[in-house]
Design a protein around this motif. Structure first.
Motif, mmCIF file in Angstrom:
data_model
loop_
_atom_site.group_PDB
_atom_site.id
_atom_site.type_symbol
_atom_site.label_atom_id
_atom_site.label_comp_id
_atom_site.label_asym_id
_atom_site.label_seq_id
_atom_site.Cartn_x
_atom_site.Cartn_y
_atom_site.Cartn_z
ATOM 1 N N ASP A 34 0.801 -1.178 0.056
ATOM 2 C CA ASP A 34 -0.015 0.072 -0.111
ATOM 3 C C ASP A 34 0.859 1.297 -0.025
ATOM 4 O OD1 ASP A 34 1.028 -0.116 2.575
ATOM 5 O OD2 ASP A 34 -1.052 -0.133 3.647
ATOM 6 N N ASP A 35 2.057 1.083 -0.473
ATOM 7 C CA ASP A 35 3.108 2.426 -0.442
ATOM 8 C C ASP A 35 3.658 2.456 -1.731
ATOM 9 O OD1 ASP A 35 5.058 4.091 0.112
ATOM 10 O OD2 ASP A 35 5.563 3.424 2.019
ATOM 11 N N TRP A 36 3.198 3.228 -2.594
ATOM 12 C CA TRP A 36 3.723 3.461 -3.959
ATOM 13 C C TRP A 36 5.067 4.094 -4.151
ATOM 14 C CZ3 TRP A 36 3.208 2.411 -8.775
ATOM 15 C CH2 TRP A 36 3.924 3.083 -9.707
ATOM 16 N N ASP A 37 5.390 4.887 -3.045
ATOM 17 C CA ASP A 37 6.868 5.288 -3.079
ATOM 18 C C ASP A 37 7.818 4.346 -2.805
ATOM 19 O OD1 ASP A 37 5.956 8.121 -3.914
ATOM 20 O OD2 ASP A 37 5.871 8.738 -1.889
ATOM 21 N N PHE A 39 7.165 1.037 -3.407
ATOM 22 C CA PHE A 39 7.145 0.139 -4.665
ATOM 23 C C PHE A 39 8.112 0.682 -5.577
ATOM 24 C CE2 PHE A 39 5.445 -1.194 -8.425
ATOM 25 C CZ PHE A 39 4.998 -2.540 -8.407
ATOM 26 N N VAL A 40 7.950 1.932 -5.971
ATOM 27 C CA VAL A 40 8.964 2.726 -6.900
ATOM 28 C C VAL A 40 10.363 2.395 -6.548
ATOM 29 C CG1 VAL A 40 9.591 4.605 -7.937
ATOM 30 C CG2 VAL A 40 7.234 4.050 -7.812
ATOM 31 N N ASP A 41 10.647 2.634 -4.986
ATOM 32 C CA ASP A 41 12.180 2.680 -4.623
ATOM 33 C C ASP A 41 12.758 1.365 -4.739
ATOM 34 O OD1 ASP A 41 14.142 4.450 -3.314
ATOM 35 O OD2 ASP A 41 13.882 3.201 -1.758
ATOM 36 N N ILE A 42 12.131 0.010 -4.750
ATOM 37 C CA ILE A 42 12.615 -1.119 -5.218
ATOM 38 C C ILE A 42 12.878 -1.063 -6.388
ATOM 39 C CG2 ILE A 42 11.763 -3.693 -5.338
ATOM 40 C CD1 ILE A 42 9.945 -3.251 -3.222
ATOM 41 N N PHE A 43 12.438 -0.776 -7.486
ATOM 42 C CA PHE A 43 12.993 -0.614 -8.600
ATOM 43 C C PHE A 43 14.031 0.397 -8.794
ATOM 44 C CE2 PHE A 43 8.664 -2.616 -9.067
ATOM 45 C CZ PHE A 43 8.986 -3.628 -10.131
ATOM 46 N N ALA A 78 -6.165 -6.290 -6.631
ATOM 47 C CA ALA A 78 -6.670 -6.807 -5.437
ATOM 48 C C ALA A 78 -5.370 -6.828 -4.373
ATOM 49 C CB ALA A 78 -7.603 -7.740 -5.176
ATOM 50 N N ASN A 79 -4.254 -7.444 -4.991
ATOM 51 C CA ASN A 79 -3.347 -7.838 -4.067
ATOM 52 C C ASN A 79 -2.217 -6.646 -3.893
ATOM 53 O OD1 ASN A 79 -4.345 -10.387 -4.368
ATOM 54 N ND2 ASN A 79 -2.710 -11.112 -5.842
ATOM 55 N N VAL A 80 -2.126 -5.858 -4.875
ATOM 56 C CA VAL A 80 -0.965 -4.548 -4.619
ATOM 57 C C VAL A 80 -1.712 -3.344 -4.627
ATOM 58 C CG1 VAL A 80 1.251 -3.794 -5.305
ATOM 59 C CG2 VAL A 80 0.506 -6.251 -5.473
ATOM 60 N N SER A 81 -2.366 -2.894 -3.583
ATOM 61 C CA SER A 81 -3.414 -1.991 -3.943
ATOM 62 C C SER A 81 -2.656 -0.588 -4.245
ATOM 63 C CB SER A 81 -4.038 -1.357 -2.414
ATOM 64 O OG SER A 81 -2.986 -1.180 -1.225
ATOM 65 N N CYS A 82 -1.334 -0.195 -4.052
ATOM 66 C CA CYS A 82 -0.709 0.890 -4.380
ATOM 67 C C CYS A 82 -0.675 0.962 -5.972
ATOM 68 C CB CYS A 82 0.720 1.175 -3.864
ATOM 69 S SG CYS A 82 2.017 -0.194 -4.462
ATOM 70 N N THR A 83 -1.009 0.087 -6.504
ATOM 71 C CA THR A 83 -0.974 -0.007 -8.292
ATOM 72 C C THR A 83 -2.244 -0.096 -8.487
ATOM 73 O OG1 THR A 83 -0.967 -2.426 -8.543
ATOM 74 C CG2 THR A 83 1.252 -1.513 -8.118
ATOM 75 N N ALA A 89 2.522 1.148 -16.411
ATOM 76 C CA ALA A 89 3.726 1.364 -17.137
ATOM 77 C C ALA A 89 4.158 2.787 -17.333
ATOM 78 C CB ALA A 89 3.257 0.899 -18.508
ATOM 79 N N HIS A 90 3.030 3.659 -17.403
ATOM 80 C CA HIS A 90 3.436 4.878 -17.525
ATOM 81 C C HIS A 90 4.142 5.576 -16.340
ATOM 82 C CE1 HIS A 90 2.297 9.271 -17.064
ATOM 83 N NE2 HIS A 90 2.663 9.469 -18.526
ATOM 84 N N ASP A 91 3.327 5.484 -15.257
ATOM 85 C CA ASP A 91 4.057 5.820 -14.218
ATOM 86 C C ASP A 91 5.271 5.613 -13.693
ATOM 87 O OD1 ASP A 91 1.403 7.341 -13.909
ATOM 88 O OD2 ASP A 91 0.802 6.148 -12.062
ATOM 89 N N LEU A 92 5.565 4.128 -13.750
ATOM 90 C CA LEU A 92 7.048 3.620 -13.370
ATOM 91 C C LEU A 92 8.163 4.278 -14.422
ATOM 92 C CD1 LEU A 92 6.919 0.101 -12.350
ATOM 93 C CD2 LEU A 92 7.551 2.085 -10.877
ATOM 94 N N ALA A 93 7.582 4.148 -15.688
ATOM 95 C CA ALA A 93 8.566 4.746 -16.766
ATOM 96 C C ALA A 93 8.730 6.186 -16.424
ATOM 97 C CB ALA A 93 8.145 4.684 -18.001
#
Length: 300
Positions: A34-37, A39-43, A78-83, A89-93
């Protein structure tokens, strides 16, 4: 090189995959559901650690549970609510400065098996996941088949079990995570067979204990497995009568029971209008690599 990731509700499995589909520098990270930031930081951290192995325009390719719309990769998850609801694809890019491709995890599984696994050489493939949930994916002539909204092979959802008006307790009908009631996903998965066994016998057993009991000849678990395999085989034979796949790769935790898969296969072929003489269900040979490799091929 591409960064490839298989994103589940518990872990993100990530690696570099080269042009020969060889996997390098594999690592697992807890999924920040539930944490988008985060999630991005892992990548971002993985990308920084392996920047020397990648060209500036090398892609990131992700397999994730949920529906992936073609337009911008918008996710229903349903599994990864922050996505959920994001054009992933757009947001991660935008955040990472690289092209990003996104594919449903079941589609990635069957694509990997079709390109490098048990389904190599087959033009029509229906991939089957029997894990925490019931999933699937369709391949025709080497390509994943989905609708514009990302729907394809989702045979676990849609009401199948309907309570009888005069005997509502005689048929096991449960609420599904998708919001519907009576979906095959509620009974056809690893959690489903546990729920079904409790309903039929009053015993609380794990899916492994149920399949082991079936193999050992335990009467209660045999009853459960017979009912379970009847449900799955009826639905799957209807699919194969509609979409004539020549092989059905099977992944997920229940695929570890060869006897269970063989039992389902026999019932499926008995219910097909024109059944092949040889087994049509085939256990994955890529195993835990299928999702990463399918993600890799999705970026082609």
């Amino acid at each position: 090189m591409r960064i490839c990731a298989d994103v589940g509700g518990s872990f993100v499995d990530m690696a570099l995959v080269d042009e020969n589909a060889s996997i390098h520098h594999r690592a697992k990270f807890p999924t920040p559901v539930d944490d988008w930031d985060a999630f991005v930081d892992i990548f971002r951290q993985f990308q920084a650690a392996h920047a020397g192995s990648m060209a500036p325009d090398d892609a990131i390719s992700i397999a994730i549970a949920g529906l992936v719309a073609r337009d911008g990769g918008r996710i229903i998850s349903a599994n990864v609510s922050c996505t959920h609801g994001r054009p992933l694809a757009h947001d991660l890019a935008s955040a990472l400065g690289r092209p990003v491709f996104v594919i449903n995890d079941a589609d990635a599984f069957v694509l990997g098996e079709a390109r490098l696994g048990v389904a190599v050489g087959h033009d029509r493939v229906f991939g089957l996941i029997l894990g925490t949930g019931v999933g699937g994916g369709i391949i025709e002539n080497g390509r994943v088949v989905t609708s514009a909204l990302g729907v394809g092979g989702e045979w676990g959802h849609g009401q199948m079990m309907i309570p009888a008006p005069n005997m509502p307790g005689a048929i096991p009908v449960f609420k599904c995570g998708c919001g519907r009631t009576g979906c095959l996903d509620t009974l056809g998965s690893a959690r489903g067979i546990e729920r079904l066994h409790l309903f039929l016998s009053g015993e609380t057993l794990t899916s492994k204990e149920i399949t082991h009991g079936f193999s050992a000849g335990d009467p209660k678990t045999i009853t459960t497995v017979e009912y379970f395999t009847d449900l799955l085989a009826g639905a799957l034979s209807a699919i194969l009568n509609t979409f004539p796949a020549s092989i059905v790769p099977v992944g997920g935790g229940l695929s570890n029971s060869g006897e269970l898969i063989a039992h389902i296969d026999r019932k499926v072929r008995a219910n097909m209008l024109s059944a092949p003489a040889q087994p049509i269900l085939a256990t994955t040979i890529l195993g835990g690599n299928a999702g990463l490799l399918g993600a890799y091929f999705a970026a082609e």
